[in-house]
Write an enzyme that holds these catalytic residues in place. Structure first.
Site, mmCIF file in Angstrom:
data_model
loop_
_atom_site.group_PDB
_atom_site.id
_atom_site.type_symbol
_atom_site.label_atom_id
_atom_site.label_comp_id
_atom_site.label_asym_id
_atom_site.label_seq_id
_atom_site.Cartn_x
_atom_site.Cartn_y
_atom_site.Cartn_z
ATOM 1 N N GLY A 53 30.411 35.474 35.928
ATOM 2 C CA GLY A 53 28.930 35.639 35.727
ATOM 3 C C GLY A 53 28.384 34.282 35.915
ATOM 4 O O GLY A 53 28.988 33.164 36.074
ATOM 5 N N CYS A 80 37.253 33.892 34.592
ATOM 6 C CA CYS A 80 36.008 32.830 34.883
ATOM 7 C C CYS A 80 35.218 32.875 33.695
ATOM 8 O O CYS A 80 35.439 32.394 32.537
ATOM 9 C CB CYS A 80 35.354 32.978 36.306
ATOM 10 S SG CYS A 80 34.541 31.476 36.690
ATOM 11 N N TYR A 81 33.776 33.294 33.854
ATOM 12 C CA TYR A 81 32.921 33.428 32.494
ATOM 13 C C TYR A 81 33.593 34.329 31.556
ATOM 14 O O TYR A 81 33.409 34.112 30.260
ATOM 15 C CB TYR A 81 31.639 34.037 33.138
ATOM 16 C CG TYR A 81 30.638 33.872 31.944
ATOM 17 C CD1 TYR A 81 29.707 33.039 31.870
ATOM 18 C CD2 TYR A 81 30.554 35.092 31.105
ATOM 19 C CE1 TYR A 81 28.891 33.059 30.501
ATOM 20 C CE2 TYR A 81 29.831 35.173 30.010
ATOM 21 C CZ TYR A 81 28.917 34.046 29.938
ATOM 22 O OH TYR A 81 28.151 34.212 28.548
ATOM 23 N N HIS A 164 39.696 33.393 40.240
ATOM 24 C CA HIS A 164 39.192 34.699 40.683
ATOM 25 C C HIS A 164 40.250 35.538 41.344
ATOM 26 O O HIS A 164 40.397 35.280 42.742
ATOM 27 C CB HIS A 164 37.837 34.786 41.498
ATOM 28 C CG HIS A 164 36.569 34.455 40.733
ATOM 29 N ND1 HIS A 164 35.721 35.479 40.080
ATOM 30 C CD2 HIS A 164 36.211 33.234 40.439
ATOM 31 C CE1 HIS A 164 34.771 34.733 39.327
ATOM 32 N NE2 HIS A 164 34.836 33.568 39.946
ATOM 33 N N GLU A 166 40.592 38.681 42.071
ATOM 34 C CA GLU A 166 40.077 39.792 42.936
ATOM 35 C C GLU A 166 39.728 39.448 44.009
ATOM 36 O O GLU A 166 39.757 40.257 45.188
ATOM 37 C CB GLU A 166 39.035 40.334 42.155
ATOM 38 C CG GLU A 166 37.664 39.565 42.041
ATOM 39 C CD GLU A 166 37.618 38.701 40.971
ATOM 40 O OE1 GLU A 166 36.319 37.881 40.554
ATOM 41 O OE2 GLU A 166 38.569 38.221 40.350
ATOM 42 N N ASP A 222 31.695 60.188 54.079
ATOM 43 C CA ASP A 222 31.525 60.294 52.619
ATOM 44 C C ASP A 222 30.825 61.833 52.396
ATOM 45 O O ASP A 222 31.324 62.446 51.362
ATOM 46 C CB ASP A 222 30.266 59.393 52.114
ATOM 47 C CG ASP A 222 30.668 57.971 52.283
ATOM 48 O OD1 ASP A 222 31.907 57.693 52.185
ATOM 49 O OD2 ASP A 222 29.676 57.420 52.764
ATOM 50 N N LYS A 364 35.010 53.192 49.432
ATOM 51 C CA LYS A 364 35.226 53.973 50.942
ATOM 52 C C LYS A 364 36.670 54.321 51.246
ATOM 53 O O LYS A 364 36.946 55.237 51.798
ATOM 54 C CB LYS A 364 34.523 53.125 51.813
ATOM 55 C CG LYS A 364 34.617 53.736 53.416
ATOM 56 C CD LYS A 364 33.536 54.884 53.636
ATOM 57 C CE LYS A 364 32.066 54.248 53.836
ATOM 58 N NZ LYS A 364 31.231 55.404 54.212
#
Length: 511
Positions: A53, A80-81, A164, A166, A222, A364
């Site tokens: 954040g 992180c945060y 991070h 991710e 979709d 997706k």
């Protein structure tokens, strides 16, 4: 339930954390950090992940870990945060860092732990650092600027990393989430296309019962997968409605009708409403207003068609997770609103339908895997994504019939050349490609005569999840051929440019 709850402290990466956890075949949901206890615990999580954040934990009104999270006794992983918030909540200390760490960094493991297996090069993004660990924690890794680049309390199963995992810039970062969710939290990795289908079918049947249902289909992956899921759940109760808005790509109406009748076997009603949409858009140039006009017009047409098929009260939409996030859906995200997707922020408040959105929290790539598992035609599953508002969001400025026709012709040339060169379809380098018509004119020369015509931009991106994307490195010769054809074959365009902006900072669509 077999799940992980992710608490969003305002990070633009929070949705990517969710995707990495899903990649490990673990179900997760994303909640604002201050979401009510009953909502967060409703999925019966086996652990919590705290996102990064932009704030500092010592700022006034900084986001914090709600007391009940710690009282559950469940494992926690802070990113992180999230690591700093965990430190702050448990009596440790966080201070401003003399040297802000942003970008590539290397960490050194201090204690061997499966959590950090194969992790050495990482992506940092922080201006604060932990300077004193909470009681019970030990340092697991350090970096050149952070003495506590990773920390852990093995007894309580609390962990934190300053980097991070991710993002793609942290190689093998998914292993951090996989180890935490499966080995530390004990989640069974059963989030597979087969299970998604099974759970979706069950929810759809519970929601609609024996009533008839309308599905809004565009031919995109979709809406196609959403309709296929509902058709699997309720069969002939489903009626698909395809609206030809006059804002479609070349030959799209014919292709969609054929694919649906042959591939899905569902009842399909085609509505030609080109004049209605273009008439409603006349004179409008504001992108947000154009999206809302299209969203409302869609609903009004479906309401009109509903009267001809027994007035069903349910409407199926192919809303996916990035749509919700970018429209700042309040139920799951702390992210800033980027734009109103026509089927999220552009719907009229007085519409007569109750929405059925079986893909609302899928990415997706997950949608495509589900489509393949349902046996949908590969061409339908892997066709180029196309926004619900159609060429509205690619025809910048006013959408007149002349300008839309010009854009459609240029776009057809791009897709034709990319297809011939092998840059479209499953496994291809480009995930999405299209032409944007710009509301600017430039001076040119053709046949020794001055021209003053519109400019067009080519947009081609590579991405897995459409939350982030990089511009596709198309060969120069291919770009040159596309540019030459557009300028020579499309009346009214005398200049072509190539968009080399990633997402972020840009979005994939221009409007």
């Amino acid at each position: 339930m077999n799940s992980i709850a992710i608490l969003d402290f305002g990070s633009q990466y929070a949705q990517i954390i969710a995707r990495r956890v899903r990649e490990a075949q673990v179900y997760c949901e994303l909640f604002p950090w201050d979401a009510p206890q009953e909502k967060i615990l409703s999925i019966q999580p086996k652990g919590f992940i705290l996102s990064g954040g932009p704030k500092s934990v010592y700022e006034e009104n900084a986001p914090f870990i709600q007391k009940f999270i710690l009282e559950t006794g469940l494992p926690i992983l802070g990113i992180c945060y999230g690591m700093q918030a965990l430190t702050h909540a448990l009596g440790g200390k966080v201070d401003p860092s003399a040297n802000r760490e942003y970008g590539h960094a290397e960490i050194e493991q201090l204690i061997s732990t499966p959590l950090l297996t194969s992790i050495s090069k990482v992506w940092m993004s922080h201006g604060d650092k932990v300077t004193q660990l909470p009681e019970g924690f030990i340092a697991l890794a350090k970096s050149g600027n952070s003495p506590y680049a990773a920390m852990g309390d093995v007894k309580r199963k609390y962990f934190g990393v300053q980097f991070h995992p991710e993002v793609h810039h942290t190689p093998n970062g998914i292993e951090v989430y996989k180890h935490f969710a499966i080995d530390i939290c004990g989640v069974t990795p059963d989030w597979t296309p087969a299970n998604i289908i099974e759970e979706s079918v069950k929810r759809i049947q519970e929601q609609v019962g024996g009533e008839r249902v309308l599905a809004a289909v565009s031919g995109g992956v979709d809406s196609s997968v959403a309709a296929a899921l509902v058709h699997k759940a309720i069969g002939d109760q489903l009626v698909c409605v395809f609206v030809d808005t006059g804002l479609l790509r070349a030959n799209e109406a014919t292709q969609v009708a054929s694919a649906f009748r042959e591939g899905l076997g569902a009842e399909l009603i085609t509505v030609n409403a080109a004049d209605e949409f273009l008439g409603a858009l006349k004179g409008e140039t504001d992108p947000e207003k154009k999206r809302k006009i299209v969203g409302e017009k869609f609903i009004r047409i479906f309401e009109r068609e509903a009267k001809n098929v027994g007035q069903p009260r349910f409407l199926v939409q192919g809303t996916i997770y990035p749509d919700v996030v970018e429209s700042s859906g309040p139920d799951r995200s702390k992210a800033e609103k980027i734009k109103s997707h026509h089927n999220v922020g552009g719907l009229p408040e007085d519409m007569q339908f109750e929405l059925v959105e079986p893909l609302r929290y899928l990415f997706k790539d997950e949608v495509r895997l589900v489509g393949e598992a349902l046996g949908l035609n590969q061409g339908l599953v892997w066709r180029q994504p196309f926004p619900g508002p159609g060429l509205t969001v690619r025809c910048l400025g006013e959408c007149t019939p002349e300008r839309v026709s010009r854009l459609r012709a240029a776009d057809a040339i791009l897709l034709e050349e990319l297809s011939k060169a092998g840059f479209l379809g499953k496994g291809a380098q480009t995930s999405q490609a299209f032409v944007v018509l710009l509301p600017v004119r430039s001076v040119g020369v053709m046949g020794d005569m001055r021209t003053y015509q519109e400019a067009a931009a080519i947009r081609a991106v590579a991405t897995d999840d459409f939350m982030t994307a990089d511009w596709a490195r198309l060969p120069f010769d291919l770009l040159a051929k596309v540019s030459s054809r557009i300028v020579n074959e499309v009346e009214g365009i005398n200049r072509v440019v190539y968009d080399i902006t990633s997402k972020p900072p840009a979005t994939i669509e221009w409007e």
